[in-house]
Write an enzyme that holds these catalytic residues in place. Sequence first.
Site, mmCIF file in Angstrom:
data_model
loop_
_atom_site.group_PDB
_atom_site.id
_atom_site.type_symbol
_atom_site.label_atom_id
_atom_site.label_comp_id
_atom_site.label_asym_id
_atom_site.label_seq_id
_atom_site.Cartn_x
_atom_site.Cartn_y
_atom_site.Cartn_z
ATOM 1 N N CYS A 112 45.669 41.149 39.774
ATOM 2 C CA CYS A 112 44.209 41.217 39.854
ATOM 3 C C CYS A 112 43.835 41.520 41.298
ATOM 4 O O CYS A 112 44.406 40.947 42.224
ATOM 5 C CB CYS A 112 43.602 39.885 39.410
ATOM 6 S SG CYS A 112 41.799 39.852 39.443
ATOM 7 N N HIS A 155 40.985 41.998 30.179
ATOM 8 C CA HIS A 155 41.097 41.472 31.542
ATOM 9 C C HIS A 155 39.719 41.497 32.210
ATOM 10 O O HIS A 155 39.311 40.541 32.871
ATOM 11 C CB HIS A 155 42.110 42.312 32.336
ATOM 12 C CG HIS A 155 42.265 41.909 33.784
ATOM 13 N ND1 HIS A 155 43.404 41.319 34.282
ATOM 14 C CD2 HIS A 155 41.412 42.012 34.833
ATOM 15 C CE1 HIS A 155 43.226 41.067 35.582
ATOM 16 N NE2 HIS A 155 42.029 41.502 35.947
ATOM 17 N N GLU A 156 38.979 42.621 31.996
ATOM 18 C CA GLU A 156 37.649 42.737 32.635
ATOM 19 C C GLU A 156 36.633 41.800 32.011
ATOM 20 O O GLU A 156 35.859 41.151 32.714
ATOM 21 C CB GLU A 156 37.145 44.183 32.545
ATOM 22 C CG GLU A 156 38.057 45.229 33.182
ATOM 23 C CD GLU A 156 38.596 44.814 34.540
ATOM 24 O OE1 GLU A 156 39.763 45.108 34.812
ATOM 25 O OE2 GLU A 156 37.873 44.146 35.310
ATOM 26 N N HIS A 159 36.787 38.364 33.274
ATOM 27 C CA HIS A 159 36.122 38.157 34.570
ATOM 28 C C HIS A 159 34.659 37.778 34.386
ATOM 29 O O HIS A 159 34.099 36.992 35.142
ATOM 30 C CB HIS A 159 36.181 39.427 35.432
ATOM 31 C CG HIS A 159 37.418 39.576 36.269
ATOM 32 N ND1 HIS A 159 37.832 38.643 37.196
ATOM 33 C CD2 HIS A 159 38.336 40.568 36.323
ATOM 34 C CE1 HIS A 159 38.959 39.055 37.770
ATOM 35 N NE2 HIS A 159 39.282 40.221 37.262
#
Length: 185
Positions: A112, A155-156, A159
């Site tokens: 990351c 993954h995004e 966030h």
Amino acid sequence: MILMKDIVRDGDPVLRQEAAKVSFPLSEEDQKLADDMMEYLKVSQDPDLCKKYGLRAGVGLAAPQVGASKMMAAVLVPSEEGTKSPFTDVIINPVIISHSVQSGALTEGEGCLSVDKEVPGFVPRHDRITLRYQDTTGETHKVRLKNYPAIVCQHEIDHLHGILFYDHINHDNPYEVDEGTIMFE
Ligand SMILES: O=CN(O)C[C@@H](CC1CCCC1)C(=O)N1NCCC[C@H]1C(=O)Nc1ccccn1
Ligand code: NI
């Protein structure tokens, strides 16, 4: 232009917050943010420009990573030579509306841009997802993604909910994944 100095690192509370929904039409500030995040990915994936600006090449960037706690992330999954990118867009207010039971994970684990340390281990995710999101014009899209593009989007989206990739690693056995998990490069 977003540079590495603008990228917030692990430890900053903004990376652990639930981001705020984005309203339309986009404010000038939000439009600029969307453009800047996509530009970062494009520049970072150009070897010469990446070197010139001292960037870490990335395939995704979420607004909280540049200090903006907003439900917005840019995704630019690189394409094989001469083919179209499997997925490129700025995803706003994204929601995973359905997903496969089967898991998928990258064989090299994940990193990351906001986490400077290596955290070894497999990051189990859904292998296939149906993603609903709005683009910068406010138009709603519903797309089915699998394998790498699906991993990147998860993954995004993590966030935007204050989740970092290593939260998913089994620390008792970092290389343990459920049987049937699809592993890929
Ligand atoms: O939230 C977003 N991030 O933290 C940027 C991350 C997002 C990816 C990590 C795993 C799935 C999504 C990112 O892109 N990376 N992670 C750290 C260093 C490497 C870099 C990367 O994978 N680069 C890359 C890969 C293929 C082709 C070109 N570049
Ligand atoms: Ni990240």
